[in-house]
Design an enzyme around this catalytic site. Sequence first.
Site, PDB file in Angstrom:
ATOM      1  N   GLY A  36       7.643  22.960  25.012  1.00  0.00           N
ATOM      2  CA  GLY A  36       6.744  24.128  25.105  1.00  0.00           C
ATOM      3  C   GLY A  36       6.692  24.596  26.552  1.00  0.00           C
ATOM      4  N   HIS A  37       6.462  23.637  27.473  1.00  0.00           N
ATOM      5  CA  HIS A  37       6.469  23.993  28.904  1.00  0.00           C
ATOM      6  C   HIS A  37       7.861  24.498  29.302  1.00  0.00           C
ATOM      7  CE1 HIS A  37       3.361  20.656  28.813  1.00  0.00           C
ATOM      8  NE2 HIS A  37       2.672  21.651  29.323  1.00  0.00           N
ATOM      9  N   GLY A 147       1.334  29.460  27.418  1.00  0.00           N
ATOM     10  CA  GLY A 147       1.738  29.310  26.023  1.00  0.00           C
ATOM     11  C   GLY A 147       0.721  29.932  25.072  1.00  0.00           C
ATOM     12  N   ASP A 150      -2.395  27.829  23.265  1.00  0.00           N
ATOM     13  CA  ASP A 150      -3.762  27.961  23.760  1.00  0.00           C
ATOM     14  C   ASP A 150      -4.107  29.443  23.775  1.00  0.00           C
ATOM     15  OD1 ASP A 150      -4.552  25.210  24.534  1.00  0.00           O
ATOM     16  OD2 ASP A 150      -2.791  25.373  25.806  1.00  0.00           O
ATOM     17  N   SER A 186       1.266  17.758  24.771  1.00  0.00           N
ATOM     18  CA  SER A 186       1.304  16.473  25.487  1.00  0.00           C
ATOM     19  C   SER A 186       0.440  15.455  24.745  1.00  0.00           C
ATOM     20  CB  SER A 186       0.792  16.649  26.913  1.00  0.00           C
ATOM     21  OG  SER A 186       1.493  17.697  27.537  1.00  0.00           O
TER      22      SER A 186
HETATM   23  O1  PAF Z   1      -2.895  24.854  29.732  1.00  0.00           O
HETATM   24  C1  PAF Z   1      -2.982  23.969  30.606  1.00  0.00           C
HETATM   25  O2  PAF Z   1      -2.166  23.065  30.697  1.00  0.00           O
HETATM   26  C2  PAF Z   1      -4.143  24.022  31.585  1.00  0.00           C
HETATM   27  O3  PAF Z   1      -5.303  24.458  30.969  1.00  0.00           O
HETATM   28  C3  PAF Z   1      -3.834  24.831  32.849  1.00  0.00           C
HETATM   29  C4  PAF Z   1      -3.617  26.297  32.525  1.00  0.00           C
HETATM   30  C5  PAF Z   1      -2.614  24.284  33.539  1.00  0.00           C
HETATM   31  C6  PAF Z   1      -5.015  24.744  33.812  1.00  0.00           C
HETATM   32  O4  PAF Z   1      -5.260  23.438  34.217  1.00  0.00           O
END
Ligand code: PAF
Length: 279
Positions: A36-37, A147, A150, A186
Amino acid sequence: MKLVKTIVEVREQVKQWKKEGFTIGFVPTMGYLHEGHGSLIKKARENNDKVVVSIFVNPMQFGPSEDLESYPRDIEKDSKYVEELGGHLIFNPEPEEMYDDGFCSYVDMSVLTEELCGLSRPTHFRGVCTVVNKLFNIVQPNNAYFGEKDAQQLAIIKRMVKDLNMDLQIVGCPIVREEDGLAKSSRNTYLSEEERKAALVLSKSLKIGKELLESGCKDAGKVRDAIVEYIEKEPLARIDYVKVVNALTMQQVQDIKGEVLVAMAVYIGNTRLIDNFMY
Ligand code: PAF
């Protein structure tokens, strides 16, 4: 690819890049990176000259009984992954670098932050907005990538950028799923084998909701009920919320008009998972 731990080092590098005329794409993360990342980093690579990834498990967005301590971390594996994908800089600060003694400035939003995840995690979005604001100020990106898993966070960040006249574009990227439909997260690493199977109720119940909408159903309550009924058949699942909301305001709707977000948070055992779709 460089990994730096201080704000000064990020600023120096970005200043240099900007002097050379490069555009900066930014992917904020809490690490333990997955595909996803990866999709965000790839998108950032496509549209920018340089890509900065932050890896920071932000204490401010965790509630007192949440998983801050146990949140998975693996900076070596993450660094290799970012390098493989062609990222240029990782910012991996310690909490003291981000929040020094006496820290007392917060970005507190209303309305959008009060629904969905905001109900059971009342201080979460204040932590997210504050850290994202700080990261934007540090990295000064042209574009930042988030993403759609969220979806509420994405809507909040877009609104914050608009409300506070921040000079960057926010780009949302589609949810990346495992082959069987589970949205990548994660937190999936917390699941036992049995829980991993049970976790499919999220994506499967959303599919049922989507089919109802596609068949012409305009009653948000009916869509919600069908999803809830499916999830409740799974003994390992406990619903935090299932809601049909306006995609921009995050306020609950009764009739399906305009774009809606069908979103859920469901505990599978002790692990809280989220998923959604837009319609
Ligand atoms: O989505 C995330 O992983 C976190 O909420 C973020 C945007 C990195 C902020 O800590």
